[in-house]
Design a protein around this motif. Structure first.
Motif, PDB file in Angstrom:
ATOM      1  N   ASP A  19      33.751  36.700  19.326  1.00 37.45           N
ATOM      2  CA  ASP A  19      33.884  37.520  20.540  1.00 37.45           C
ATOM      3  C   ASP A  19      34.985  37.002  21.458  1.00 37.45           C
ATOM      4  OD1 ASP A  19      31.781  39.249  19.801  1.00 37.45           O
ATOM      5  OD2 ASP A  19      30.304  37.818  20.558  1.00 37.45           O
ATOM      6  N   GLY A  20      36.101  36.598  20.825  1.00 33.45           N
ATOM      7  CA  GLY A  20      37.254  36.122  21.577  1.00 33.45           C
ATOM      8  C   GLY A  20      37.268  34.622  21.809  1.00 33.45           C
ATOM      9  N   ASP A  21      36.153  33.941  21.479  1.00 29.31           N
ATOM     10  CA  ASP A  21      36.038  32.486  21.679  1.00 29.31           C
ATOM     11  C   ASP A  21      36.536  32.094  23.076  1.00 29.31           C
ATOM     12  OD1 ASP A  21      35.348  29.908  21.101  1.00 29.31           O
ATOM     13  OD2 ASP A  21      36.972  29.531  19.679  1.00 29.31           O
ATOM     14  N   ILE A  22      36.048  32.825  24.067  1.00 31.52           N
ATOM     15  CA  ILE A  22      36.571  32.691  25.425  1.00 31.52           C
ATOM     16  C   ILE A  22      36.346  31.286  25.993  1.00 31.52           C
ATOM     17  CG2 ILE A  22      36.546  33.644  27.757  1.00 31.52           C
ATOM     18  CD1 ILE A  22      37.488  35.587  25.543  1.00 31.52           C
ATOM     19  N   GLU A  23      35.147  30.729  25.787  1.00 28.23           N
ATOM     20  CA  GLU A  23      34.872  29.412  26.356  1.00 28.23           C
ATOM     21  C   GLU A  23      35.786  28.345  25.749  1.00 28.23           C
ATOM     22  OE1 GLU A  23      33.103  28.655  29.061  1.00 28.23           O
ATOM     23  OE2 GLU A  23      33.077  30.851  29.158  1.00 28.23           O
ATOM     24  N   SER A  24      36.068  28.440  24.437  1.00 34.99           N
ATOM     25  CA  SER A  24      36.994  27.494  23.818  1.00 34.99           C
ATOM     26  C   SER A  24      38.391  27.653  24.399  1.00 34.99           C
ATOM     27  CB  SER A  24      37.048  27.702  22.300  1.00 34.99           C
ATOM     28  OG  SER A  24      35.850  27.311  21.675  1.00 34.99           O
ATOM     29  N   LEU A 392      48.786  34.512  20.428  1.00 32.43           N
ATOM     30  CA  LEU A 392      48.256  34.847  21.747  1.00 32.43           C
ATOM     31  C   LEU A 392      49.172  34.242  22.801  1.00 32.43           C
ATOM     32  CD1 LEU A 392      44.396  34.257  21.363  1.00 32.43           C
ATOM     33  CD2 LEU A 392      45.577  36.457  21.608  1.00 32.43           C
ATOM     34  N   PRO A 393      49.604  35.015  23.777  1.00 33.56           N
ATOM     35  CA  PRO A 393      50.405  34.463  24.871  1.00 33.56           C
ATOM     36  C   PRO A 393      49.611  33.411  25.644  1.00 33.56           C
ATOM     37  CG  PRO A 393      50.508  36.860  24.839  1.00 33.56           C
ATOM     38  CD  PRO A 393      49.409  36.468  23.905  1.00 33.56           C
ATOM     39  N   PRO A 394      50.273  32.638  26.497  1.00 37.19           N
ATOM     40  CA  PRO A 394      49.565  31.629  27.294  1.00 37.19           C
ATOM     41  C   PRO A 394      48.412  32.244  28.084  1.00 37.19           C
ATOM     42  CG  PRO A 394      51.934  31.323  27.496  1.00 37.19           C
ATOM     43  CD  PRO A 394      51.741  32.613  26.746  1.00 37.19           C
ATOM     44  N   ASP A 395      47.309  31.488  28.184  1.00 37.81           N
ATOM     45  CA  ASP A 395      46.090  31.992  28.821  1.00 37.81           C
ATOM     46  C   ASP A 395      46.084  31.767  30.331  1.00 37.81           C
ATOM     47  OD1 ASP A 395      44.574  33.264  26.834  1.00 37.81           O
ATOM     48  OD2 ASP A 395      43.948  31.339  25.991  1.00 37.81           O
ATOM     49  N   ARG A 396      47.201  32.021  30.987  1.00 34.17           N
ATOM     50  CA  ARG A 396      47.234  31.897  32.449  1.00 34.17           C
ATOM     51  C   ARG A 396      46.221  32.873  33.068  1.00 34.17           C
ATOM     52  NH1 ARG A 396      52.768  32.512  31.065  1.00 34.17           N
ATOM     53  NH2 ARG A 396      53.926  30.540  31.104  1.00 34.17           N
ATOM     54  N   GLY A 397      45.471  32.403  34.018  1.00 34.95           N
ATOM     55  CA  GLY A 397      44.505  33.267  34.691  1.00 34.95           C
ATOM     56  C   GLY A 397      43.195  33.421  33.972  1.00 34.95           C
ATOM     57  N   ILE A 398      42.991  32.714  32.846  1.00 33.88           N
ATOM     58  CA  ILE A 398      41.763  32.916  32.063  1.00 33.88           C
ATOM     59  C   ILE A 398      40.516  32.445  32.820  1.00 33.88           C
ATOM     60  CG2 ILE A 398      41.895  30.703  30.823  1.00 33.88           C
ATOM     61  CD1 ILE A 398      40.900  32.266  28.327  1.00 33.88           C
ATOM     62  N   ASN A 399      40.681  31.478  33.719  1.00 34.15           N
ATOM     63  CA  ASN A 399      39.504  30.995  34.454  1.00 34.15           C
ATOM     64  C   ASN A 399      39.028  31.978  35.504  1.00 34.15           C
ATOM     65  OD1 ASN A 399      39.240  28.564  33.082  1.00 34.15           O
ATOM     66  ND2 ASN A 399      40.710  27.511  34.400  1.00 34.15           N
ATOM     67  N   GLU A 400      39.934  32.833  35.966  1.00 32.57           N
ATOM     68  CA  GLU A 400      39.558  33.817  36.989  1.00 32.57           C
ATOM     69  C   GLU A 400      39.105  35.144  36.374  1.00 32.57           C
ATOM     70  OE1 GLU A 400      42.650  32.168  37.115  1.00 32.57           O
ATOM     71  OE2 GLU A 400      41.652  30.631  38.339  1.00 32.57           O
ATOM     72  N   ASP A 403      34.949  37.680  31.155  1.00 37.37           N
ATOM     73  CA  ASP A 403      35.078  37.596  29.700  1.00 37.37           C
ATOM     74  C   ASP A 403      35.652  38.874  29.100  1.00 37.37           C
ATOM     75  OD1 ASP A 403      33.978  35.154  30.042  1.00 37.37           O
ATOM     76  OD2 ASP A 403      32.142  35.531  28.889  1.00 37.37           O
ATOM     77  N   GLY A 404      35.186  40.012  29.572  1.00 32.94           N
ATOM     78  CA  GLY A 404      35.604  41.272  28.979  1.00 32.94           C
ATOM     79  C   GLY A 404      37.047  41.630  29.247  1.00 32.94           C
ATOM     80  N   ALA A 405      37.688  40.921  30.207  1.00 33.92           N
ATOM     81  CA  ALA A 405      39.084  41.227  30.544  1.00 33.92           C
ATOM     82  C   ALA A 405      40.068  40.283  29.853  1.00 33.92           C
ATOM     83  CB  ALA A 405      39.276  41.143  32.057  1.00 33.92           C
TER      84      ALA A 405
END
Length: 463
Positions: A19-24, A392-400, A403-405
Motif C-alpha cells: 500500500d505504498g510502504d508509506i511508513e518506510s 520515485l521522485p524525492p519524497d519532499r513533504g511526505i511527513n505532512e 497516506d492517501g495523498a
C-alpha cells in the motif's frame, strides 16, 4: 537473466502490495534529513527506489571503466613524456608545470569517476565526462543505501534475491595506502591529509574518510590547501604536525584560482617532500578537451586496435566551439543534436543541452561562448540521450501529506552512471537521475542507491 527494468517492476509491485510502504518511505526520508549526505550545506535529494543492476550491467560497467582507465593512463604518461604531444592541449603554463612535476609512486591515476550513459536495453554505453581527484558522491551512495535497506520493500525484495551495495570507503583507504607503499620517499606510519579548498569541497564526506583512515591505523586529518605551511623540508597543517601524504580532492582549476595562497603545497610537491595522491597530472582527465584529443592520430598511434574501437564506440564527437574547429552555423540550426560545455568547470556549470532550451536561448549561448568570447574555451559535443528508468521522485513533504495523498506511481527519469575507479579497479557506481535532459543537482536531479542484484560482485557490500 532478468533485466534491470524487470527488477524495478518487481520493486514497484512490492511497494504496491505494501500500500505504498508509506511508513518506510517516511523513515527513509527522515533518515536522510539527519544524515551526512550534505553538499554545499544542503541534504541531497534522493529516491526511495534504488537502481537495481543485473550481472550484465556490472560486466559492461567494469569493462568500460577499466578500459577507459588504461587509455587515460596512457594519455597522461604520453603527455608527460612527449613535448610534441603536449601541443594538442591548450593549458595554462602554470598548469603544464604542475602536470610535469615528479610523481614518485607507481599509480598514474589513483582515483577517478567516469560518468556514463548506459542504454539498459542493448547495453551500449557512452561517456558524459571524466572526473579525477575531485570526484565525490561516495557518501551520498552510502547514506541513501542506509536509508532504504531497513524498509519493508527492500527487505521483501531481498528475500528473493542476492543483493549487494557498493563499498566505497575502506577499499579506497587500502588502495591509497598501497599506492603510498610504492612512494619513493615513504616513511613509516605516515600522516595523511585530505585537502581541498573547503568551501568548494564535500567536507562531511572528507571527515568520514578521515575516520576510516584512522580506523585502519593511519593518522588522517582534513585540511584546507591554503592553511598548509612548508619550511623547505616539512609540510605541516595548522597544528604544526607534518603531512607525509595528501589525498588531493581539489580540482586543479581551483589551484590556479587560489594560486598565490597555494604555494606552500606546490613548493612541497616541487621539493618532493610530500606524496600528492593524485598528482596534478590528473587534470588531463578532468579537462573536457581530452574528448577531442582521444580521436587525434597522435593519440591513436599509441593505442591498441581494441582501444581505438572502444574510443570510437563510447566517446561522443567533441570539438572546441570555435569557427576554425566546427561549422557553427550547422550547430545553430540543429540544436537538439548538441550540448555545449566549458572545457574545465564542474558541477554542471554553464552546461546547455540544445534540446532543453529554446532556439533563441541556444543562439544566445553560442554568441556568448563561441570562439572563447567568455575568456575561456567551450566545447560542443554530440548529445547522447540518456536512458530513462522508472523511479520515485524525492519524497519532499511526505511527513505532512496524508497516506492517501502520497504518490506511488512510477515516473520516468533520465540516468547518469558514475563509475568509480580505485587505482584502476572498478569499485562501484554513483547513480544520478533527473527529469530534464541535463542531470545535475541544480536541475532537479537526485541520487539513488546502487544495488547489485544476483551478481556476487567482488568487493560488493553485503546488505
Amino acid at each position: 537473466m532478468p533485466s534491470n527494468a524487470d527488477y524495478t517492476r518487481e520493486y514497484f509491485q512490492i511497494i504496491d502490495e505494501l500500500d505504498g510502504d508509506i511508513e518506510s518511505r517516511r523513515a527513509a526520508f527522515n533518515y536522510m534529513q539527519d544524515s551526512t549526505a550534505i553538499v554545499h550545506h544542503q541534504v541531497v535529494a534522493s529516491s526511495f527506489v534504488p537502481r537495481l543492476f543485473n550481472r550484465k550491467t556490472y560486466e559492461v560497467m567494469k569493462r568500460t571503466a577499466e578500459t577507459s582507465h588504461r587509455i587515460l593512463c596512457k594519455v597522461i604518461e604520453r603527455y608527460r613524456a612527449d613535448e610534441e604531444y603536449r601541443k594538442l592541449f591548450d593549458f595554462d603554463e602554470r598548469l603544464v608545470e604542475l602536470i610535469l612535476l615528479p610523481r614518485d609512486y607507481d599509480s598514474v591515476l589513483p582515483f577517478a569517476r567516469v560518468d556514463t550513459f548506459l542504454n539498459e536495453n542493448d547495453y551500449r554505453i557512452h561517456f558524459c565526462e571524466f572526473n579525477g581527484d575531485g570526484s565525490a558522491g561516495m557518501n551520498e551512495n552510502r547514506e541513501i543505501t542506509n536509508s532504504i535497506v531497513g524498509s519493508d520493500t527492500f527487505r521483501t525484495f531481498a528475500e528473493n534475491h542476492a543483493v549487494q551495495g557498493c563499498d566505497l570507503f575502506m577499499p579506497w583507504v587500502r588502495a591509497f595506502m598501497d599506492i603510498y607503499g610504492t612512494y619513493r620517499f615513504k616513511v613509516e606510519n605516515p600522516r595523511v591529509a585530505i585537502c581541498d579548498y573547503l568551501e568548494n569541497g564535500v567536507v562531511d564526506e572528507f571527515h568520514i574518510f578521515a575516520e576510516k583512515f584512522r580506523e585502519a591505523g593511519v593518522e588522517c586529518v582534513v585540511a584546507d590547501v591554503r592553511e598548509l605551511s612548508f619550511d623547505g623540508e616539512v609540510l605541516t597543517t595548522p597544528d604544526g604536525l607534518p603531512v607525509n601524504a595528501i589525498w588531493r580532492r581539489s580540482v586543479t582549476n581551483d589551484v590556479l584560482e587560489f594560486w598565490d595562497d597555494s604555494q606552500d603545497l606546490i613548493n612541497a610537491v616541487r621539493a618532493r617532500k610530500v606524496a600528492l595522491i593524485g598528482a596534478f597530472s590528473g587534470h588531463i582527465v578532468h579537462d573536457k578537451q581530452l574528448f577531442e584529443v582521444l580521436f587525434k592520430p597522435e593519440t591513436q598511434a599509441f593505442l591498441t586496435e581494441e582501444e581505438i574501437a572502444f574510443v570510437e564506440e563510447t566517446v561522443p564527437m567533441t570539438a572546441f566551439l570555435n569557427d576554425d574547429q566546427v561549422n557553427i552555423d550547422q550547430i545553430r540550426a540543429n540544436r537538439e543534436e548538441w550540448i555545449i560545455k566549458p572545457t574545465d568547470h564542474y558541477g554542471a556549470d554553464n552546461v546547455y543541452a540544445g534540446c532543453e532550451v529554446s532556439q533563441e536561448e541556444w543562439e544566445r549561448v553560442i554568441d556568448e561562448f563561441a570562439n572563447e568570447r567568455a575568456g575561456y574555451p567551450f566545447i560542443v559535443q554530440r548529445y547522447i540521450r540518456p536512458f530513462k528508468t522508472d523511479t520515485l521522485p524525492p519524497d519532499r513533504g511526505i511527513n505532512e501529506a496524508p497516506d492517501g495523498a502520497v504518490e506511488s506511481e512510477p515516473v520516468p527519469y533520465n540516468n547518469l552512471n558514475g563509475l568509480y575507479l580505485y587505482n584502476g579497479h572498478f569499485q562501484g557506481v554513483f547513480s544520478r537521475l533527473g527529469p530534464h535532459p541535463t542531470i545535475s543537482k541544480t536541475n532537479d536531479g537526485m541520487t539513488a542507491a546502487t544495488i547489485w542484484v544476483d551478481c556476487d560482485v567482488p568487493d560488493g557490500l553485503e546488505l
